[in-house]
Design a protein around this motif. Structure first.
Motif, mmCIF file in Angstrom:
data_model
loop_
_atom_site.group_PDB
_atom_site.id
_atom_site.type_symbol
_atom_site.label_atom_id
_atom_site.label_comp_id
_atom_site.label_asym_id
_atom_site.label_seq_id
_atom_site.Cartn_x
_atom_site.Cartn_y
_atom_site.Cartn_z
ATOM 1 N N ALA A 73 25.533 -11.895 -7.108
ATOM 2 C CA ALA A 73 25.009 -12.218 -5.778
ATOM 3 C C ALA A 73 23.963 -11.186 -5.367
ATOM 4 O O ALA A 73 24.042 -10.026 -5.774
ATOM 5 N N PRO A 74 22.997 -11.602 -4.559
ATOM 6 C CA PRO A 74 22.037 -10.635 -4.031
ATOM 7 C C PRO A 74 22.749 -9.637 -3.118
ATOM 8 O O PRO A 74 23.728 -9.993 -2.454
ATOM 9 N N VAL A 75 22.265 -8.395 -3.097
ATOM 10 C CA VAL A 75 22.872 -7.345 -2.290
ATOM 11 C C VAL A 75 21.765 -6.562 -1.586
ATOM 12 O O VAL A 75 20.696 -6.345 -2.157
ATOM 13 N N THR A 76 22.023 -6.155 -0.365
ATOM 14 C CA THR A 76 21.045 -5.356 0.375
ATOM 15 C C THR A 76 21.282 -3.869 0.112
ATOM 16 O O THR A 76 22.367 -3.480 -0.355
ATOM 17 N N GLN A 77 20.312 -3.060 0.461
ATOM 18 C CA GLN A 77 20.470 -1.603 0.314
ATOM 19 C C GLN A 77 21.620 -1.107 1.181
ATOM 20 O O GLN A 77 22.392 -0.239 0.762
ATOM 21 N N GLU A 78 21.763 -1.660 2.372
ATOM 22 C CA GLU A 78 22.855 -1.263 3.263
ATOM 23 C C GLU A 78 24.216 -1.602 2.645
ATOM 24 O O GLU A 78 25.160 -0.820 2.734
ATOM 25 N N GLU A 79 24.302 -2.777 2.024
ATOM 26 C CA GLU A 79 25.548 -3.171 1.368
ATOM 27 C C GLU A 79 25.843 -2.281 0.160
ATOM 28 O O GLU A 79 27.005 -1.926 -0.082
ATOM 29 N N LEU A 80 24.808 -1.909 -0.583
ATOM 30 C CA LEU A 80 25.002 -1.004 -1.719
ATOM 31 C C LEU A 80 25.526 0.344 -1.250
ATOM 32 O O LEU A 80 26.446 0.910 -1.846
ATOM 33 N N GLU A 81 24.947 0.854 -0.171
ATOM 34 C CA GLU A 81 25.402 2.140 0.349
ATOM 35 C C GLU A 81 26.838 2.051 0.857
ATOM 36 O O GLU A 81 27.652 2.942 0.603
ATOM 37 N N ALA A 82 27.172 0.973 1.547
ATOM 38 C CA ALA A 82 28.535 0.797 2.049
ATOM 39 C C ALA A 82 29.530 0.680 0.891
ATOM 40 O O ALA A 82 30.628 1.247 0.945
ATOM 41 N N ALA A 86 32.562 3.288 0.154
ATOM 42 C CA ALA A 86 33.954 2.847 0.033
ATOM 43 C C ALA A 86 34.567 3.324 -1.279
ATOM 44 O O ALA A 86 35.704 3.792 -1.305
ATOM 45 N N LEU A 87 33.802 3.209 -2.370
ATOM 46 C CA LEU A 87 34.333 3.631 -3.666
ATOM 47 C C LEU A 87 34.510 5.143 -3.722
ATOM 48 O O LEU A 87 35.518 5.639 -4.230
ATOM 49 N N ALA A 88 33.560 5.895 -3.180
ATOM 50 C CA ALA A 88 33.689 7.361 -3.150
ATOM 51 C C ALA A 88 34.920 7.762 -2.340
ATOM 52 O O ALA A 88 35.694 8.639 -2.758
ATOM 53 N N GLN A 89 35.137 7.102 -1.213
ATOM 54 C CA GLN A 89 36.313 7.391 -0.395
ATOM 55 C C GLN A 89 37.595 7.047 -1.152
ATOM 56 O O GLN A 89 38.580 7.774 -1.076
ATOM 57 N N HIS A 90 37.579 5.965 -1.908
ATOM 58 C CA HIS A 90 38.720 5.577 -2.745
ATOM 59 C C HIS A 90 39.008 6.667 -3.784
ATOM 60 O O HIS A 90 40.170 6.992 -4.034
ATOM 61 N N PHE A 91 37.960 7.220 -4.364
ATOM 62 C CA PHE A 91 38.142 8.300 -5.345
ATOM 63 C C PHE A 91 38.807 9.517 -4.699
ATOM 64 O O PHE A 91 39.627 10.192 -5.333
ATOM 65 N N GLU A 93 40.790 9.418 -1.833
ATOM 66 C CA GLU A 93 42.133 9.069 -1.364
ATOM 67 C C GLU A 93 43.107 8.715 -2.480
ATOM 68 O O GLU A 93 44.281 9.076 -2.418
ATOM 69 N N ARG A 94 42.650 8.006 -3.492
ATOM 70 C CA ARG A 94 43.552 7.512 -4.544
ATOM 71 C C ARG A 94 43.552 8.369 -5.802
ATOM 72 O O ARG A 94 44.568 8.524 -6.461
ATOM 73 N N TRP A 95 42.397 8.933 -6.129
ATOM 74 C CA TRP A 95 42.262 9.624 -7.412
ATOM 75 C C TRP A 95 42.131 11.134 -7.284
ATOM 76 O O TRP A 95 41.959 11.819 -8.281
ATOM 77 N N GLY A 96 42.168 11.669 -6.083
ATOM 78 C CA GLY A 96 42.206 13.108 -5.886
ATOM 79 C C GLY A 96 40.874 13.834 -6.020
ATOM 80 O O GLY A 96 40.858 15.047 -6.243
ATOM 81 N N ALA A 97 39.770 13.122 -5.873
ATOM 82 C CA ALA A 97 38.473 13.809 -5.874
ATOM 83 C C ALA A 97 38.488 14.817 -4.721
ATOM 84 O O ALA A 97 39.035 14.545 -3.659
ATOM 85 N N PRO A 98 37.906 15.989 -4.920
ATOM 86 C CA PRO A 98 38.006 17.051 -3.906
ATOM 87 C C PRO A 98 37.273 16.759 -2.597
ATOM 88 O O PRO A 98 37.638 17.313 -1.561
ATOM 89 N N SER A 99 36.251 15.909 -2.638
ATOM 90 C CA SER A 99 35.501 15.604 -1.420
ATOM 91 C C SER A 99 34.674 14.343 -1.638
ATOM 92 O O SER A 99 34.446 13.920 -2.780
ATOM 93 N N LEU A 100 34.216 13.797 -0.518
ATOM 94 C CA LEU A 100 33.334 12.638 -0.582
ATOM 95 C C LEU A 100 32.049 12.994 -1.327
ATOM 96 O O LEU A 100 31.551 12.206 -2.131
ATOM 97 N N GLU A 101 31.541 14.195 -1.085
ATOM 98 C CA GLU A 101 30.316 14.635 -1.745
ATOM 99 C C GLU A 101 30.499 14.727 -3.261
ATOM 100 O O GLU A 101 29.603 14.370 -4.020
ATOM 101 N N ALA A 102 31.650 15.201 -3.702
ATOM 102 C CA ALA A 102 31.917 15.310 -5.145
ATOM 103 C C ALA A 102 32.098 13.928 -5.767
ATOM 104 O O ALA A 102 31.709 13.696 -6.917
ATOM 105 N N ALA A 103 32.682 13.004 -5.012
ATOM 106 C CA ALA A 103 32.963 11.663 -5.537
ATOM 107 C C ALA A 103 31.730 10.763 -5.506
ATOM 108 O O ALA A 103 31.653 9.800 -6.273
ATOM 109 N N TRP A 104 30.775 11.058 -4.636
ATOM 110 C CA TRP A 104 29.623 10.172 -4.438
ATOM 111 C C TRP A 104 28.871 9.862 -5.729
ATOM 112 O O TRP A 104 28.621 8.685 -6.020
#
Length: 163
Positions: A73-82, A86-91, A93-104
């Motif tokens: 499906a087509p995706v916008t830049q805003e949707e890609l960033e969101a 979400a995936l970085a936050q999942h890393f 919360e679920r996988w123990g990444a030390p921070s959002l910045e490290a998981a990004w």
């Protein structure tokens, strides 16, 4: 073929995902392979619903549930960033990444891999993942199902992009 960015959205052709995945991804969610979740699995881990998630499950990026089918499906830049957020936050919360910045950057890589998988396919092309354990880890194959005469919108359950 369009040059707009593409990603994969969860679709549900019937209710079987509800019976085989726990949790189940919802139609309309953006999705990635999610094979990272199985990187240290062995045959002993492949039982019940976990076996189905491993063998054929895409990872939805809202519920973090699994789905059998995704559609390009087509995706916008805003949707890609969101989706990346979400995936970085999942890393974290679920996988123990030390921070959002490290998981990004890891999340960006997963999204980039999925975009690359989708870029050469027309909108509404179905993708099915098949995984198996091999000596070197997880082997993943992608099956492509090209829509023939009917637009998938006619019979698939999609989410609403809001546009």
């Amino acid at each position: 073929m369009s040059t707009e960015p593409k990603l994969a959205r969860v679709i549900r052709l019937d209710e079987s995902d509800v019976n085989v995945f726990d949790p189940v991804a919802e139609p309309g969610e953006w999705a990635v392979s999610g094979a990272f979740a199985f990187s240290d699995w062995s045959e002993a881990d492949l039982v019940g619903k976990a076996r189905q998630a491993f063998a054929n499950g895409w990872l939805g990026l809202s519920s973090f549930g699994r789905a059998t089918f995704v559609a390009v499906a087509p995706v916008t830049q805003e949707e890609l960033e969101a989706a990346t957020r979400a995936l970085a936050q999942h890393f974290v919360e679920r996988w123990g990444a030390p921070s959002l910045e490290a998981a990004w950057p890891v999340a960006e890589g997963e999204i980039a891999d999925m975009r690359a998988m989708c870029e050469d396919h027309d909108t509404n092309t179905l993708l099915v993942v098949e995984r198996e354990l091999v000596e070197a880890g997880v082997r993943e194959r992608i099956r492509v199902i090209v829509p023939e005469a009917a637009d998938l919108v006619a019979f698939a359950v999609h989410g609403d992009r809001g546009d």
